[in-house]
Design a protein around this motif. Structure first.
Motif, PDB file in Angstrom:
ATOM      1  N   HIS B  18      43.435  36.678  47.281  1.00  0.00           N
ATOM      2  CA  HIS B  18      42.502  37.290  48.239  1.00  0.00           C
ATOM      3  C   HIS B  18      42.737  36.877  49.680  1.00  0.00           C
ATOM      4  O   HIS B  18      42.058  37.374  50.572  1.00  0.00           O
ATOM      5  CB  HIS B  18      41.072  36.953  47.842  1.00  0.00           C
ATOM      6  N   THR B 170      45.729  39.160  34.964  1.00  0.00           N
ATOM      7  CA  THR B 170      45.545  39.559  36.355  1.00  0.00           C
ATOM      8  C   THR B 170      46.726  40.278  36.980  1.00  0.00           C
ATOM      9  O   THR B 170      47.865  39.860  36.855  1.00  0.00           O
ATOM     10  CB  THR B 170      45.256  38.344  37.232  1.00  0.00           C
ATOM     11  N   LEU B 171      46.389  41.309  37.633  1.00  0.00           N
ATOM     12  CA  LEU B 171      47.292  42.038  38.513  1.00  0.00           C
ATOM     13  C   LEU B 171      48.254  42.978  37.825  1.00  0.00           C
ATOM     14  O   LEU B 171      48.778  43.884  38.439  1.00  0.00           O
ATOM     15  CB  LEU B 171      48.060  41.091  39.437  1.00  0.00           C
ATOM     16  N   ARG B 172      48.521  42.773  36.540  1.00  0.00           N
ATOM     17  CA  ARG B 172      49.198  43.891  35.902  1.00  0.00           C
ATOM     18  C   ARG B 172      48.163  44.626  35.053  1.00  0.00           C
ATOM     19  O   ARG B 172      47.135  44.078  34.687  1.00  0.00           O
ATOM     20  CB  ARG B 172      50.380  43.499  35.021  1.00  0.00           C
ATOM     21  N   ARG B 236      37.434  47.747  40.646  1.00  0.00           N
ATOM     22  CA  ARG B 236      37.385  47.578  42.098  1.00  0.00           C
ATOM     23  C   ARG B 236      36.629  46.323  42.523  1.00  0.00           C
ATOM     24  O   ARG B 236      36.996  45.641  43.473  1.00  0.00           O
ATOM     25  CB  ARG B 236      36.765  48.803  42.757  1.00  0.00           C
ATOM     26  N   HIS B 239      38.301  43.056  43.350  1.00  0.00           N
ATOM     27  CA  HIS B 239      39.028  42.934  44.624  1.00  0.00           C
ATOM     28  C   HIS B 239      40.402  42.302  44.413  1.00  0.00           C
ATOM     29  O   HIS B 239      40.779  41.356  45.111  1.00  0.00           O
ATOM     30  CB  HIS B 239      38.231  42.098  45.630  1.00  0.00           C
ATOM     31  N   LEU B 240      41.134  42.858  43.464  1.00  0.00           N
ATOM     32  CA  LEU B 240      42.422  42.253  43.142  1.00  0.00           C
ATOM     33  C   LEU B 240      43.562  42.705  44.051  1.00  0.00           C
ATOM     34  O   LEU B 240      44.596  42.057  44.099  1.00  0.00           O
ATOM     35  CB  LEU B 240      42.787  42.531  41.676  1.00  0.00           C
ATOM     36  N   VAL B 241      43.378  43.812  44.740  1.00  0.00           N
ATOM     37  CA  VAL B 241      44.422  44.172  45.691  1.00  0.00           C
ATOM     38  C   VAL B 241      44.317  43.247  46.879  1.00  0.00           C
ATOM     39  O   VAL B 241      43.233  42.985  47.381  1.00  0.00           O
ATOM     40  CB  VAL B 241      44.282  45.641  46.155  1.00  0.00           C
ATOM     41  N   ALA B 242      45.463  42.717  47.276  1.00  0.00           N
ATOM     42  CA  ALA B 242      45.474  41.730  48.350  1.00  0.00           C
ATOM     43  C   ALA B 242      44.760  42.292  49.575  1.00  0.00           C
ATOM     44  O   ALA B 242      44.979  43.428  49.974  1.00  0.00           O
ATOM     45  CB  ALA B 242      46.904  41.356  48.703  1.00  0.00           C
ATOM     46  N   SER B 243      43.877  41.490  50.107  1.00  0.00           N
ATOM     47  CA  SER B 243      43.128  41.933  51.266  1.00  0.00           C
ATOM     48  C   SER B 243      43.920  41.661  52.535  1.00  0.00           C
ATOM     49  O   SER B 243      44.643  40.685  52.639  1.00  0.00           O
ATOM     50  CB  SER B 243      41.813  41.172  51.327  1.00  0.00           C
ATOM     51  N   THR B 244      43.771  42.550  53.494  1.00  0.00           N
ATOM     52  CA  THR B 244      44.388  42.277  54.787  1.00  0.00           C
ATOM     53  C   THR B 244      43.486  41.385  55.606  1.00  0.00           C
ATOM     54  O   THR B 244      43.867  40.902  56.644  1.00  0.00           O
ATOM     55  CB  THR B 244      44.609  43.584  55.569  1.00  0.00           C
TER      56      THR B 244
END
Lengths: 246, 246
Positions: B18, B170-172, B236, B239-244
């Motif tokens: 994150h 996680t993540l896959r 969603r 929040h597993l997509v890396a945050s900017t």
DNA sequence: CGTTTAATTGAAAGCAGTCAAACTATGTGG
DNA sequence: CCACATAGTTTGACTGCTTTCAATTAAACG
């Protein structure tokens, strides 16, 4: 910036419940540029799934956060009173995981995400205060999980009413004075995981038992101690005693 | 410090889901002095009402947080997997508002509160990562409130199983492989606000419908998509997509 | 193996949900 | 000022999901 005079004072006071702000921090916080807006009831401040753009501080009125299940059932996950921040969650997360809506007509200070991020980074005291605020909100969420998961409708409703009373009357013991609870029974039901019909009946029994008096949007508790006992309420999870945590 | 070699790597990776850690942050994090401890199942790491003294990072095994109502009913408010921090909540709050317990035999890195506070203060990147981690945990709490408040027992259980599968994998995307779910049915029930008996029956119907296969503590999902549909699951909120957000 | 813990099943009771209608309050336009 | 529309509250009857209580079976443990 004349209209800035003291509008953010409420926010500073809120943050100071859980962290100390030194004079510099306080000054920087109150000097934040913001835009003053007034919204009608049910106005969306953040929409689930959209990228949050701003950070809103509630200055007057009430607001709440909600999520919808796929089937369309609504769950209110928190309720907010003046002085509270509606978007600390969303300052750093890129996509909102819930919606934020006004409950009543509400006055809001809109601060840009960048400004908040900058001040949190530059002034560790403020960054820390924001962290503390988030921790306390998380604690409240845990209590809500427990309330919804493990208490009867009666205790559940009583517990929520206790929480609101304490938060609204922050830091002094509740004195029995009526306060404004601007939530419809349907909204209360959505906050408690109940149906409106059952909430109505449950509220009815609390009234009948002399634990709650309410009409229109004013509510009061003729027997505060009994209400706390019914709900097993303890205010510890609100972390209202000033923390030494620095 | 030989035994320090990489033990905290898991934590660094978790935080990096994150937030970005620069090389210096990472180095400082991995260099944190800690004490390695192994605990039996059901060991208390934090007790509700007591002041937390340390900060524990879960290295292997599972753990959970729980609260008790006044009547003694238990609600599990979160479950934790290796790499997660068990006390970020409590680093700064002076009295624990819930208990933390191991679920299985677990290896834990104990870091002193002072050390964590210091590094969070001195290295803004790490402070920020901790903040982000807390925000994501708060998001999960909101989803749990919604899950318990507004979904049927069947959807509720399916949703929790989906969450665990995704977090563990996680993540896959989940690939259908069995994973270890070391929770008893009673514990699952306490996490979902259900009774053990009803949880058993509900799990039974999921099995009967070919959505879940489980025996002992291994569980798998022959029809992942159908399970997601039953529970209305969308990842969603994790929040597993890396945050900017930096 | 005996003992303990966890999972499973059955039957019955009850809390909460659903559906539907009536009532109240509030607000609007004629 | 009244008729009408709208939103929220209240009540009734009925259904059903979930709980409760109890007992049985299976698994884990020393």
């Amino acid at each position: 910036m004349p209209e800035n005079a003291g509008e953010l004072e409420l926010l500073a006071r809120r943050l100071e419940f859980h962290a100390r702000l030194d004079a510099e921090d306080r000054k920087a916080l109150l000097a934040l540029p913001f835009q003053l807006r007034t919204f009608d009831p049910s106005h969306y401040l953040v929409r689930d799934g959209e990228p949050p753009r701003t950070c809103a501080i509630l200055l007057s009125g009430f607001a709440f956060r909600q999520k919808l299940t796929f089937e369309g059932a609504r769950q209110i996950v928190s309720v907010h009173i003046p002085g509270e921040a509606l978007d600390f969650q969303n300052i750093f997360l890129d996509v909102a995981d819930h919606s934020v809506q006004t409950l009543t007509r509400a006055k809001v200070a809109i601060i840009s995400r960048d400004q908040i991020r900058a001040i949190a980074q530059e002034r560790p005291g403020i960054g820390h205060a924001i962290l503390m605020y988030n921790l306390v909100e998380a604690s409240i969420s845990r209590e809500w999980i427990t309330n919804i998961g493990r208490r009867s409708a009666r205790a559940r409703l009583a517990h929520l009413l206790c929480e609101f009373a304490i938060r609204i009357d922050t830091l002094r013991l509740y004195d029995g004075a009526p306060y404004e609870l601007p939530m419809s029974q349907e909204q209360l039901a959505d906050a408690l995981g109940l149906t409106p019909v059952h909430l109505n009946r449950t509220l009815g029994t609390l009234r009948k038992d002399g634990l709650v008096e309410s009409n229109h949007r004013m509510i009061s508790f003729p027997n505060w101690d009994a209400l706390c006992e019914v709900s097993g309420f303890s205010a510890r999870y609100l972390h209202l005693v000033a923390s030494t945590g620095k």
